[in-house]
Scaffold this active site. Structure first.
Site, PDB file in Angstrom:
ATOM      1  N   ASP A  26      54.874 -10.272  74.608  1.00 55.98           N
ATOM      2  CA  ASP A  26      55.250 -10.070  73.209  1.00 55.98           C
ATOM      3  C   ASP A  26      54.018  -9.815  72.334  1.00 55.98           C
ATOM      4  O   ASP A  26      52.918 -10.270  72.648  1.00 55.98           O
ATOM      5  CB  ASP A  26      56.007 -11.324  72.715  1.00 55.98           C
ATOM      6  CG  ASP A  26      56.758 -11.049  71.427  1.00 55.98           C
ATOM      7  OD1 ASP A  26      57.001  -9.860  71.106  1.00 55.98           O
ATOM      8  OD2 ASP A  26      57.104 -12.008  70.727  1.00 55.98           O
ATOM      9  N   HIS A  43      52.666  -0.613  72.473  1.00 55.30           N
ATOM     10  CA  HIS A  43      53.263  -0.658  73.814  1.00 55.30           C
ATOM     11  C   HIS A  43      52.335   0.019  74.826  1.00 55.30           C
ATOM     12  O   HIS A  43      52.142  -0.463  75.930  1.00 55.30           O
ATOM     13  CB  HIS A  43      54.639   0.025  73.810  1.00 55.30           C
ATOM     14  CG  HIS A  43      55.615  -0.638  72.880  1.00 55.30           C
ATOM     15  ND1 HIS A  43      55.835  -1.993  72.903  1.00 55.30           N
ATOM     16  CD2 HIS A  43      56.420  -0.144  71.898  1.00 55.30           C
ATOM     17  CE1 HIS A  43      56.740  -2.307  71.970  1.00 55.30           C
ATOM     18  NE2 HIS A  43      57.106  -1.210  71.347  1.00 55.30           N
ATOM     19  N   THR A  72      68.300  -6.705  76.413  1.00 53.50           N
ATOM     20  CA  THR A  72      69.575  -6.108  75.985  1.00 53.50           C
ATOM     21  C   THR A  72      69.654  -6.097  74.454  1.00 53.50           C
ATOM     22  O   THR A  72      70.458  -5.357  73.886  1.00 53.50           O
ATOM     23  CB  THR A  72      70.767  -6.912  76.567  1.00 53.50           C
ATOM     24  OG1 THR A  72      70.492  -8.313  76.422  1.00 53.50           O
ATOM     25  CG2 THR A  72      71.004  -6.612  78.030  1.00 53.50           C
ATOM     26  N   GLU A  73      68.828  -6.896  73.800  1.00 54.08           N
ATOM     27  CA  GLU A  73      68.832  -6.950  72.328  1.00 54.08           C
ATOM     28  C   GLU A  73      67.857  -5.931  71.725  1.00 54.08           C
ATOM     29  O   GLU A  73      67.915  -5.647  70.524  1.00 54.08           O
ATOM     30  CB  GLU A  73      68.451  -8.361  71.833  1.00 54.08           C
ATOM     31  CG  GLU A  73      69.542  -9.418  72.011  1.00 54.08           C
ATOM     32  CD  GLU A  73      69.800  -9.781  73.474  1.00 54.08           C
ATOM     33  OE1 GLU A  73      68.823  -9.897  74.240  1.00 54.08           O
ATOM     34  OE2 GLU A  73      70.983  -9.924  73.857  1.00 54.08           O
ATOM     35  N   TRP A  75      67.829  -2.879  71.856  1.00 54.34           N
ATOM     36  CA  TRP A  75      68.480  -1.641  71.381  1.00 54.34           C
ATOM     37  C   TRP A  75      68.619  -1.651  69.860  1.00 54.34           C
ATOM     38  O   TRP A  75      68.912  -0.624  69.250  1.00 54.34           O
ATOM     39  CB  TRP A  75      69.862  -1.460  72.014  1.00 54.34           C
ATOM     40  CG  TRP A  75      69.812  -1.270  73.492  1.00 54.34           C
ATOM     41  CD1 TRP A  75      70.139  -2.193  74.433  1.00 54.34           C
ATOM     42  CD2 TRP A  75      69.406  -0.094  74.215  1.00 54.34           C
ATOM     43  NE1 TRP A  75      69.953  -1.675  75.695  1.00 54.34           N
ATOM     44  CE2 TRP A  75      69.514  -0.383  75.594  1.00 54.34           C
ATOM     45  CE3 TRP A  75      68.952   1.171  73.833  1.00 54.34           C
ATOM     46  CZ2 TRP A  75      69.194   0.545  76.582  1.00 54.34           C
ATOM     47  CZ3 TRP A  75      68.639   2.093  74.832  1.00 54.34           C
ATOM     48  CH2 TRP A  75      68.757   1.775  76.179  1.00 54.34           C
ATOM     49  N   ARG A  77      66.318  -1.946  67.846  1.00 51.80           N
ATOM     50  CA  ARG A  77      65.086  -1.389  67.265  1.00 51.80           C
ATOM     51  C   ARG A  77      65.298   0.062  66.807  1.00 51.80           C
ATOM     52  O   ARG A  77      66.258   0.699  67.228  1.00 51.80           O
ATOM     53  CB  ARG A  77      63.975  -1.420  68.312  1.00 51.80           C
ATOM     54  CG  ARG A  77      63.602  -2.830  68.618  1.00 51.80           C
ATOM     55  CD  ARG A  77      62.503  -2.911  69.620  1.00 51.80           C
ATOM     56  NE  ARG A  77      62.188  -4.314  69.789  1.00 51.80           N
ATOM     57  CZ  ARG A  77      60.974  -4.810  69.933  1.00 51.80           C
ATOM     58  NH1 ARG A  77      59.946  -4.006  69.977  1.00 51.80           N
ATOM     59  NH2 ARG A  77      60.787  -6.102  70.061  1.00 51.80           N
ATOM     60  N   LEU A 137      52.847  -7.841  96.805  1.00 54.37           N
ATOM     61  CA  LEU A 137      53.314  -8.397  95.530  1.00 54.37           C
ATOM     62  C   LEU A 137      54.656  -7.770  95.210  1.00 54.37           C
ATOM     63  O   LEU A 137      54.820  -6.552  95.334  1.00 54.37           O
ATOM     64  CB  LEU A 137      52.322  -8.051  94.406  1.00 54.37           C
ATOM     65  CG  LEU A 137      52.768  -8.449  92.995  1.00 54.37           C
ATOM     66  CD1 LEU A 137      52.578  -9.956  92.760  1.00 54.37           C
ATOM     67  CD2 LEU A 137      51.991  -7.680  91.927  1.00 54.37           C
ATOM     68  N   SER A 202      64.022 -16.233  74.265  1.00 57.76           N
ATOM     69  CA  SER A 202      64.583 -14.905  73.978  1.00 57.76           C
ATOM     70  C   SER A 202      65.449 -14.337  75.107  1.00 57.76           C
ATOM     71  O   SER A 202      65.273 -13.187  75.506  1.00 57.76           O
ATOM     72  CB  SER A 202      63.465 -13.913  73.620  1.00 57.76           C
ATOM     73  OG  SER A 202      62.744 -14.377  72.516  1.00 57.76           O
TER      74      SER A 202
HETATM   75  C1  FPP Z   1      57.351  -6.744  73.031  1.00 60.02           C
HETATM   76  O1  FPP Z   1      56.484  -6.548  71.925  1.00 60.02           O
HETATM   77  C2  FPP Z   1      57.129  -5.711  74.063  1.00 60.02           C
HETATM   78  C3  FPP Z   1      58.060  -4.811  74.485  1.00 60.02           C
HETATM   79  C4  FPP Z   1      59.439  -4.772  73.972  1.00 60.02           C
HETATM   80  C5  FPP Z   1      57.730  -3.755  75.488  1.00 60.02           C
HETATM   81  C6  FPP Z   1      56.769  -4.133  76.571  1.00 60.02           C
HETATM   82  C7  FPP Z   1      56.345  -2.927  77.316  1.00 60.02           C
HETATM   83  C8  FPP Z   1      55.125  -2.681  77.801  1.00 60.02           C
HETATM   84  C9  FPP Z   1      53.975  -3.622  77.674  1.00 60.02           C
HETATM   85  C10 FPP Z   1      54.908  -1.378  78.500  1.00 60.02           C
HETATM   86  C11 FPP Z   1      54.601  -1.525  79.958  1.00 60.02           C
HETATM   87  C12 FPP Z   1      55.604  -2.285  80.691  1.00 60.02           C
HETATM   88  C13 FPP Z   1      55.818  -2.255  82.028  1.00 60.02           C
HETATM   89  C14 FPP Z   1      56.632  -3.310  82.654  1.00 60.02           C
HETATM   90  C15 FPP Z   1      55.301  -1.237  82.927  1.00 60.02           C
HETATM   91  P1  FPP Z   1      57.120  -6.344  70.480  1.00 60.02           P
HETATM   92  O2  FPP Z   1      57.325  -4.901  70.237  1.00 60.02           O
HETATM   93  O3  FPP Z   1      58.355  -7.182  70.345  1.00 60.02           O
HETATM   94  O4  FPP Z   1      55.994  -6.900  69.553  1.00 60.02           O
HETATM   95  P2  FPP Z   1      56.191  -7.583  68.115  1.00 60.02           P
HETATM   96  O5  FPP Z   1      56.899  -8.893  68.356  1.00 60.02           O
HETATM   97  O6  FPP Z   1      54.792  -7.758  67.661  1.00 60.02           O
HETATM   98  O7  FPP Z   1      56.983  -6.639  67.279  1.00 60.02           O
END
Ligand code: FPP
Length: 247
Positions: A26, A43, A72-73, A75, A77, A137, A202
């Site tokens: 997160d 991201h 699932t939540e 979406w 965004r 792994l 979450s």
């Molecule tokens: C949460 O941060 C993160 C995500 C919803 C996406 C995570 C994805 C990656 C790190 C890309 C690579 C992933 C893989 C598995 C290859 P947020 O957007 O909720 O952050 P915030 O709470 O600061 O808004």
């Protein structure tokens, strides 16, 4: 000092290194905001932390790494963020394929696939198939995953078995529920790390984390470092796990 564990998925007994590490990655969005960048850049920056965690997991002998990539939540965004995330997942699968194969990493996805873009679904199926014999792994990616939805699915499935007369309600055991979860066949996570400062689960692996050790940090995922991962692992090493019993 962190004790090195030389075994892998097939050899699960270790008190010092978690065999199954789960992570709620997160803070990508806030990292991007702090750096005056669009959320997507957060991201993208998070991918390098994923790489670091994979490398370190292999190095210390973690057998299973489960990452919460999209719930699932999620979406709810903005459409643009969702489509850029879906594009990023697909891009990563294509780009990292060779390295995953070289490093004997097996990839599995868990979550509702039918709502994902077709091209992503195909890439997911393809990489799962190509890496299925790898055993150094297991990288388990929760994509369009929700713990409650997973449990609902199991309840429906087992109710149907009862209605069909295949089982009696008294035959519903924890083992049977485990067998029907998306993590079927895997041990529960030993350690769950959440970055980004929130102190909540979450909707992640609700059933599976009953006795998982929890570790939280305020650090945003793109900034989560090797040093912090090792801190989480050394903290875990000191925890006394009782599973409801007495040591
Ligand atoms: C949460 O941060 C993160 C995500 C919803 C996406 C995570 C994805 C990656 C790190 C890309 C690579 C992933 C893989 C598995 C290859 P947020 O957007 O909720 O952050 P915030 O709470 O600061 O808004």
């Amino acid at each position: 000092m962190l004790k090195h564990r030389k075994d892998n998925i097939n050899n699960k007994i270790s008190k010092v290194i978690p065999n199954h590490l789960a992570i709620i990655m997160d803070g990508n969005g806030r990292w991007a905001e702090e750096n005056n960048l669009p959320r997507y850049a957060g991201h993208k920056a998070g991918v390098k932390t994923v790489r670091m965690v994979i490398t370190e997991s292999i190095r210390v002998g973690i057998g299973i790494l489960t990452l919460y990539a999209f719930s699932t939540e999620n979406w709810k965004r903005p459409k643009q963020e969702i489509s850029s995330l879906m594009g990023l997942f697909e891009e990563i699968i294509e780009k990292e394929k060779e390295e995953l194969l070289e490093n004997k990493i097996r990839i599995r996805f868990m979550g509702h696939r039918e709502e994902l873009p077709l091209s992503l679904r195909l890439a997911m199926e393809n990489i799962e198939e190509e890496t299925k014999l790898n055993n150094l792994l297991l990288l388990n990616i929760a994509l369009n995953y929700g713990g409650r939805s997973e449990l609902c699915h199991v309840f429906r499935l087992l109710s149907e078995e009862i209605v069909q007369g295949h089982i009696e309600p008294s035959q519903i055991t924890q083992e049977l529920i485990n067998k029907n979860l998306l993590t079927s066949g895997l041990p529960d996570p030993d350690l769950l790390i959440r970055t980004g400062g929130e102190l909540r689960i979450s909707n992640f692996l609700l059933w599976q984390i009953a006795y998982t050790e929890l570790w939280f940090t305020k650090t945003f995922w793109p900034d989560f470092s090797k040093k912090q991962l090792w801190k989480a692992l050394t903290d875990y090493e000191k925890r006394v796990r009782k599973f409801g019993g007495k040591v």
